[in-house]
Write an enzyme that holds these catalytic residues in place. Structure first.
Site, PDB file in Angstrom:
ATOM      1  N   GLY A  12       0.788  -1.238   0.000  1.00 28.51           N
ATOM      2  CA  GLY A  12       0.000   0.000   0.000  1.00 28.51           C
ATOM      3  C   GLY A  12       0.815   1.281   0.000  1.00 28.51           C
ATOM      4  O   GLY A  12       0.303   2.333   0.374  1.00 28.51           O
ATOM      5  N   MET A  91      -4.342  -6.878  -6.793  1.00 32.84           N
ATOM      6  CA  MET A  91      -3.823  -8.029  -7.531  1.00 32.84           C
ATOM      7  C   MET A  91      -4.918  -8.906  -8.146  1.00 32.84           C
ATOM      8  O   MET A  91      -4.795 -10.128  -8.175  1.00 32.84           O
ATOM      9  CB  MET A  91      -2.933  -8.867  -6.599  1.00 32.84           C
ATOM     10  CG  MET A  91      -1.755  -8.092  -6.041  1.00 32.84           C
ATOM     11  SD  MET A  91      -0.679  -7.433  -7.335  1.00 32.84           S
ATOM     12  CE  MET A  91       0.171  -8.947  -7.805  1.00 32.84           C
ATOM     13  N   ARG A  92      -5.971  -8.288  -8.635  1.00 32.93           N
ATOM     14  CA  ARG A  92      -7.041  -9.051  -9.277  1.00 32.93           C
ATOM     15  C   ARG A  92      -7.460  -8.383 -10.563  1.00 32.93           C
ATOM     16  O   ARG A  92      -7.423  -7.154 -10.659  1.00 32.93           O
ATOM     17  CB  ARG A  92      -8.297  -9.050  -8.395  1.00 32.93           C
ATOM     18  CG  ARG A  92      -8.286 -10.108  -7.431  1.00 32.93           C
ATOM     19  CD  ARG A  92      -9.399 -10.040  -6.418  1.00 32.93           C
ATOM     20  NE  ARG A  92      -8.896 -10.775  -5.306  1.00 32.93           N
ATOM     21  CZ  ARG A  92      -8.899 -12.104  -5.243  1.00 32.93           C
ATOM     22  NH1 ARG A  92      -9.469 -12.826  -6.189  1.00 32.93           N
ATOM     23  NH2 ARG A  92      -8.352 -12.712  -4.235  1.00 32.93           N
ATOM     24  N   LEU A  93      -7.904  -9.219 -11.506  1.00 36.96           N
ATOM     25  CA  LEU A  93      -8.474  -8.650 -12.728  1.00 36.96           C
ATOM     26  C   LEU A  93      -9.840  -8.064 -12.392  1.00 36.96           C
ATOM     27  O   LEU A  93     -10.604  -8.648 -11.628  1.00 36.96           O
ATOM     28  CB  LEU A  93      -8.674  -9.748 -13.776  1.00 36.96           C
ATOM     29  CG  LEU A  93      -7.483 -10.109 -14.654  1.00 36.96           C
ATOM     30  CD1 LEU A  93      -7.894 -11.194 -15.635  1.00 36.96           C
ATOM     31  CD2 LEU A  93      -6.968  -8.885 -15.394  1.00 36.96           C
ATOM     32  N   ILE A  94     -10.128  -6.906 -12.952  1.00 37.78           N
ATOM     33  CA  ILE A  94     -11.453  -6.310 -12.773  1.00 37.78           C
ATOM     34  C   ILE A  94     -12.421  -7.025 -13.725  1.00 37.78           C
ATOM     35  O   ILE A  94     -12.138  -7.180 -14.909  1.00 37.78           O
ATOM     36  CB  ILE A  94     -11.392  -4.793 -13.089  1.00 37.78           C
ATOM     37  CG1 ILE A  94     -10.417  -4.079 -12.132  1.00 37.78           C
ATOM     38  CG2 ILE A  94     -12.778  -4.167 -13.014  1.00 37.78           C
ATOM     39  CD1 ILE A  94     -10.797  -4.092 -10.670  1.00 37.78           C
ATOM     40  N   ASN A 108      -4.907   2.198 -13.439  1.00 42.71           N
ATOM     41  CA  ASN A 108      -3.977   1.258 -12.803  1.00 42.71           C
ATOM     42  C   ASN A 108      -2.553   1.729 -13.034  1.00 42.71           C
ATOM     43  O   ASN A 108      -2.269   2.414 -14.024  1.00 42.71           O
ATOM     44  CB  ASN A 108      -4.146  -0.143 -13.394  1.00 42.71           C
ATOM     45  CG  ASN A 108      -3.257  -1.173 -12.701  1.00 42.71           C
ATOM     46  OD1 ASN A 108      -3.137  -1.163 -11.466  1.00 42.71           O
ATOM     47  ND2 ASN A 108      -2.617  -2.039 -13.468  1.00 42.71           N
ATOM     48  N   HIS A 110       1.393   0.112 -13.277  1.00 42.56           N
ATOM     49  CA  HIS A 110       2.070  -1.179 -13.459  1.00 42.56           C
ATOM     50  C   HIS A 110       3.573  -0.952 -13.583  1.00 42.56           C
ATOM     51  O   HIS A 110       4.002  -0.069 -14.329  1.00 42.56           O
ATOM     52  CB  HIS A 110       1.523  -1.863 -14.722  1.00 42.56           C
ATOM     53  CG  HIS A 110       2.125  -3.208 -14.956  1.00 42.56           C
ATOM     54  ND1 HIS A 110       1.751  -4.315 -14.238  1.00 42.56           N
ATOM     55  CD2 HIS A 110       3.102  -3.618 -15.807  1.00 42.56           C
ATOM     56  CE1 HIS A 110       2.472  -5.358 -14.645  1.00 42.56           C
ATOM     57  NE2 HIS A 110       3.293  -4.960 -15.595  1.00 42.56           N
TER      58      HIS A 110
END
Ligand code: GRF
Length: 188
Positions: A12, A91-94, A108, A110
């Site tokens: 975070g 850490m998840r796909l939307i 996002n 990256h």
């Protein structure tokens, strides 16, 4: 004021940096309504509490499926009248539920120069591939993994004696400048 929710799954530090900028008056048109996390034990939870924010800890595995999980997230976003979502190490796909409601309003960050090194361990991938530079990218989120339209990038060198940790720190230093700048420009 534009209402923004931040999603995180890990340490975070980008989230913390954005909150500091908001509090310092650098992102004065933004109101962060809450931190959303899928990881109850992640360090971001404590940071969220330290910032005095509502922290929504929702564990996907306690729902029947991704759709049910996202429907619950969406109901909370709606209750808070959230207009934009900022992913900061989420850490998840939307999935479709959130994309249908927010596509074009999800950002996002990256840690690579996309389209190179999508997905997990982008820092290690660049290092192991013998690249001499890498960086960070802010992009809109679509259904793919790190495939959405690129908004801005910043580069840094990779040195011969870099470890993953030293390179990660160099990239994060870029991110702490890049993400607030893009948020300032794009979220209106
Ligand atoms: C960042 O490097 C970001 O680019 C990626 O995940 C990392 C999150 O780090 N999506 P932190 O949790 O903000 O420290």
């Amino acid at each position: 004021m534009v209402k923004v929710a931040i999603f995180a799954s890990g340490s975070g530090t980008n989230f913390d940096n954005i909150m500091r900028r908001v509090k310092a008056g650098e992102l004065s048109h933004i109101e962060v309504t809450a931190l959303y996390t899928d990881q109850p034990t992640a360090a971001c939870v404590q940071l969220g509490e330290q910032h005095g924010l509502t922290v929504h800890t929702l564990s996907p595995k306690t729902y029947q499926n991704k759709q049910a999980y996202e429907a619950d997230v969406l109901s909370k976003l709606k209750a808070e009248q959230v207009e934009w979502i900022v992913l900061a190490g989420y850490m998840r796909l939307i999935g479709k539920t959130l994309l249908d409601a927010y596509e074009g309003r999800i950002l996002n960050i990256h840690p690579s120069l996309l389209p190179k090194y999508k997905g997990i361990d982008a820092v290690g991938q660049a290092l192991n591939n013998g690249e001499n530079e890498t960086g960070s990218t802010v992009h809109y989120v679509d259904a793919g993994m790190d495939t959405g339209k690129i908004i801005a990038q910043r580069t840094c060198p990779i040195y011969k004696d870099d470890t993953k940790a030293t390179l990660e720190n160099r990239i994060k230093a870029l991110e702490y400048e890049l993400y607030p700048e893009v948020i300032q420009q794009i979220i209106r």
